[in-house]
Design an enzyme around this catalytic site. Structure first.
Site, PDB file in Angstrom:
ATOM      1  N   SER A 679      -7.992   7.709   3.601  1.00 41.57           N
ATOM      2  CA  SER A 679      -6.226   6.898   3.759  1.00 41.57           C
ATOM      3  C   SER A 679      -6.380   5.727   2.567  1.00 41.57           C
ATOM      4  O   SER A 679      -5.598   4.715   2.871  1.00 41.57           O
ATOM      5  CB  SER A 679      -5.591   6.778   5.201  1.00 41.57           C
ATOM      6  OG  SER A 679      -6.653   6.844   5.785  1.00 41.57           O
ATOM      7  N   LYS A 722     -10.443   0.558  11.921  1.00 43.51           N
ATOM      8  CA  LYS A 722      -9.699   0.030  10.768  1.00 43.51           C
ATOM      9  C   LYS A 722     -10.141  -1.746  10.574  1.00 43.51           C
ATOM     10  O   LYS A 722     -10.508  -2.507   9.720  1.00 43.51           O
ATOM     11  CB  LYS A 722      -9.192   0.296   9.609  1.00 43.51           C
ATOM     12  CG  LYS A 722      -9.416   1.825   9.870  1.00 43.51           C
ATOM     13  CD  LYS A 722      -7.980   2.455   8.426  1.00 43.51           C
ATOM     14  CE  LYS A 722      -8.665   4.343   8.419  1.00 43.51           C
ATOM     15  NZ  LYS A 722      -7.333   5.039   7.813  1.00 43.51           N
TER      16      LYS A 722
END
Length: 778
Positions: A679, A722
């Protein structure tokens, strides 16, 4: 008798059934039929002569002319005796062959005109030879057939007339009436002898065959009897030794096992049927072993055995907390299950899927679940299973057939409601042997698994009470239909503080015990553990951490053996001496603000990762180069970022024809996962804009988000992993898509405390936060 040679004479006719009289034969006949009795009476009145002809069919009561052979024997009635039951016994002597010319009208009995056929006297050497051969053959016949007495042979040998010899011999053979009649009808003596020789030869061959067959049968009989005898002896010996007799004993043993078990009716019937089959099998038959194995499996499975659930919520919670630190969601789910069980009594076992990176305790959590419920625990690993038969079993007809892993696991558990762990469900492969994940669908579907059918067992088995727990590293490798049937619980990984707690509470004490160290002999303080976590491991779980602690313990053990008195204290400064040079750099990857370099955040199967994205712009012709191990998703992100930058060039103060005069190279050193992608849309765009405008990017910032061509920031997955990665690497600020704000509640407080989370919805905001003026740096 020559004076009778007119055109036949009148004779009363006596039809014979199943018997034939030759000339020169004397024998008794029983006469019972009314017509026959009258014919006899007539003969007695006249000259005692009567014509004896045979019927072609034995069972005809009232024969017509067609049913009676044309040639018969004229006989003299020697005696008559009336028997009490109304039949008459007569003694007759055959005189001469005669042929019926016509039947006369007579209602009371058969009367015929017949002409006598005396035989021609022939005597030459050929006839003599025939006679001799006949006698030899007859002798053979007597030897083979036990029906004729040897005295007969002596009597026959004395006969001199060839015709009579043939008649007498034929009368002693057991032939069909038709064949005897043929001899009677052969008037010519030589022809008669030859015909008889033929018949004798045939008979002899048949008899020899019979004898052979008899001998073979006898041998078989002897062999079977011998085997039977030996078997009986063996049984007796086994009995003496105290062994139960072969198959019968086996069957009795199985029956008593069956009585001890509570089996559902269909299973019971099947077991009884198979035991009966087993009993009838000869001990040497290989199929006996197959049946025995099958019955053993049926009796070994828990058809109705259950363990009582321990429905004490507090106790269960205490066990789960004692075994694991953190993991709140999975623990809560187990306690909910328990609470519902308590209210409903019967709840279909849920199917939980624990998804998370390696080393976060998925397998050991399943073990604790079993302990907290008080259930049996079974684990099978599906890693690398590619054969459907591993799940469903083989048909019993195959050599070495076995039930599948599921049924094997149930037998091991010994109860119908264990906690059943299917490890590594995302590592299954499928090939030409079928698709094991499709076979698992029935196992893992609460609607279907109450009648799970295994190819080997062939009876429906109830799996609805089993609590299935599956584990996987990545959700995208689990086939969709399988995923639908499971409840996914994500275990994202641990923060530094959690790792510290886990190391203190579990890993250190365990490793000390395993390495034979007492509490006092080795002390590792918190700072040292934290340093180990930061500089020697980079992982979501605690597996590497445990390996490092084990290494510390080994080195300490070696020192203690050399010097037993000392206690070893390890602080942050001593760690280097034990574990060598740190493998990872803790803290911000970039020590100062850079141009064209931005830190992105990626999700991988082993947890979150930080990745540095670099962009270089050099004079050229407008080529866009992407390097690094990029998946398709990443390439798309890069293209989108590039197009966005072009569309905003004027606003950003970049020459609008930059893409024609320069080559742009985007490099992402860390590998990307093609499916999820890191992403990295906004990261690439930021790096690109920084490189083109020559502005610096703040070293404290990490970012994640996908970009549209108009600069909107789209949400991403895996935020918790993350953020943990960014926290591990020491970043102070994380830019995340506005739509991901809702995920912030999952982020541990210790991370929120150290890191500032900034939701952004447009690229402009990203640039505001990320780009810093050069003058601020100097």
């Amino acid at each position: 008798m020559g004076h009778h040679k007119s055109k036949g004479r009148r004779f009363p006719l006596l039809p014979l059934r199943g018997i034939l009289v030759y000339p020169s034969m004397v024998l008794h006949l029983d006469v019972g039929r009314e017509k026959s009795v009258k014919a006899l009476d007539k003969a007695m009145v006249d000259d005692n002569l009567i014509l004896l002809c045979s019927q072609s069919e034995v069972n005809i009561e009232e024969p017509t002319q067609e049913d009676i052979f044309r040639i018969g024997t004229v006989a003299k009635v020697r005696q008559m005796l009336k028997l009490p039951n109304g039949t008459i016994r007569v003694l007759v002597e055959g005189l001469e062959r005669a042929e019926i010319i016509e039947y006369l009208d007579n209602e009371e009995f058969y009367e015929v005109l017949a002409e006598e056929r005396p035989e021609t006297e022939t005597s030459d050497s050929e006839v003599d030879a025939l006679m001799r051969t006949l006698l030899t053959q007859f002798e053979h016949y007597i030897n083979l057939s036990k029906k004729v007495t040897p005295e007969t042979l002596a009597a026959v040998s004395d006969i001199e007339e060839p015709g009579r010899l043939a008649d007498v011999i034929t009368s002693h053979l057991s032939l069909k009436i038709k064949e005897k009649q043929e001899i009677l009808e052969t008037i010519d003596v030589r022809a008669r002898l030859e015909k008889l020789l033929d018949i004798l030869n045939n008979e002899r061959e048949v008899l020899e065959l019979e004898r052979k067959i008899n001998q073979r049968v006898k041998k078989q009989m002897e062999k079977t009897q011998k085997e039977y005898y030996l078997r009986e002896q063996m049984k007796a010996i086994q009995k003496e030794l105290g062994d139960k007799e072969g198959r019968a004993g086996e069957a009795d043993e199985l029956r008593s096992q069956m009585e001890d078990k509570e089996l559902p009716e269909p299973v019971r019937e099947k077991v009884i049927k198979e035991i009966d089959r087993l009993e009838k099998m000869p001990a040497s038959s290989a199929e006996g072993g197959v049946i025995r194995n099958y019955v053993d499996w049926l009796l070994g499975l828990p058809w109705s055995e259950k363990t009582e659930d321990d429905l004490d919520l507090d106790k269960a919670e205490a066990i789960l907390n004692a075994d694991h630190y953190g993991l709140d969601k999975p623990k809560e789910r187990v306690l909910e299950y328990l609470a519902v069980q308590k209210l409903v009594k019967k709840l279909k076992g849920p199917i939980l899927c624990l998804v998370g990176p390696p080393g976060v305790g998925k397998t050991s959590l399943a073990r604790s679940i079993a302990r907290s419920l008080g259930r049996e625990f079974v684990r099978i690993s599906l890693g690398g299973v590619r054969d459907e038969a591993e799940i469903r079993g083989h048909r019993r007809t195959y050599v070495g057939a076995m039930p599948g892993r599921i049924i094997q696991g149930m037998k091991t558990a010994g109860s119908m409601n264990p906690v059943f762990l299917l490890d590594e469900i995302d590592k299954m492969a499928s090939d030409f042997r079928g698709d094991p994940s499709a076979a698992l669908l029935e196992v893992l579907d609460p609607e279907q698994n109450n009648t799970f059918s295994d190819h080997f067992i062939e009876l429906p088995f109830d799996l609805s009470n089993v609590m299935f727990v599956t584990t996987a590293n990545a959700i995208h490798n689990i086939p969709r239909p399988l995923l639908d049937r499971m409840e996914v619980l994500n275990i994202p990984g641990y923060t530094e503080l959690e790792k510290l707690e886990i190391a203190e509470r579990y890993l250190l004490p365990k490793q000390k015990k395993d390495h034979g160290l007492t509490e006092e002999q080795l002390i590792i303080n918190n700072e040292a553990i934290l340093k180990t976590i930061r500089e020697y491991t980079r992982e979501s779980g605690v597996r590497n951490l445990e390996q490092q602690i084990a290494a510390l313990c080994r080195k300490a053990a070696k020192q203690i053996v050399a010097n037993p008195e000392q206690a070893i204290v390890v602080g942050p400064d001593e760690i280097k001496d034990y574990l060598g040079v740190p493998r990872f750099r803790y803290g911000v990857a970039e020590l100062e603000d850079q141009i064209g370099t931005v830190t992105g955040l990626a999700w991988t199967e082993v947890g979150g990762e930080t990745l540095v994205i670099e962009v270089t712009v050099v004079p050229g012709s407008g080529k866009l180069t992407l390097t690094g191990k990029l998946g398709d998703v990443m390439k798309e992100s890069a293209q989108a970022a590039f197009s966005y930058t072009r569309s905003k060039a004027a606003e950003l103060g970049i020459p609008t024809d930059f893409h024609e005069k320069n080559d742009v190279h985007i490099h992402i050193p860390e590998g990307a996962i093609p499916k999820d992608g890191p992403s990295a849309g906004i990261t690439i765009a930021t790096a690109l804009i920084s490189a083109l405008t020559n502005r610096y990017v703040s070293k404290d910032i990490a970012m994640t988000g996908e970009i549209t061509l108009r600069g909107r920031v789209l949400p991403i997955g895996g935020l918790k992993e993350k953020s943990l990665a960014a926290h591990r690497a020491g970043y102070k600020k994380i830019l995340l898509p506005k739509d991901n704000e809702r995920d912030l509640k999952d982020i541990p407080d210790s991370v929120k405390h150290d890191v500032e989370f900034v939701p952004v919805s447009h690229m402009d905001q990203v640039l505001e936060h990320a780009l810093v003026q050069h003058s601020e740096v100097h």
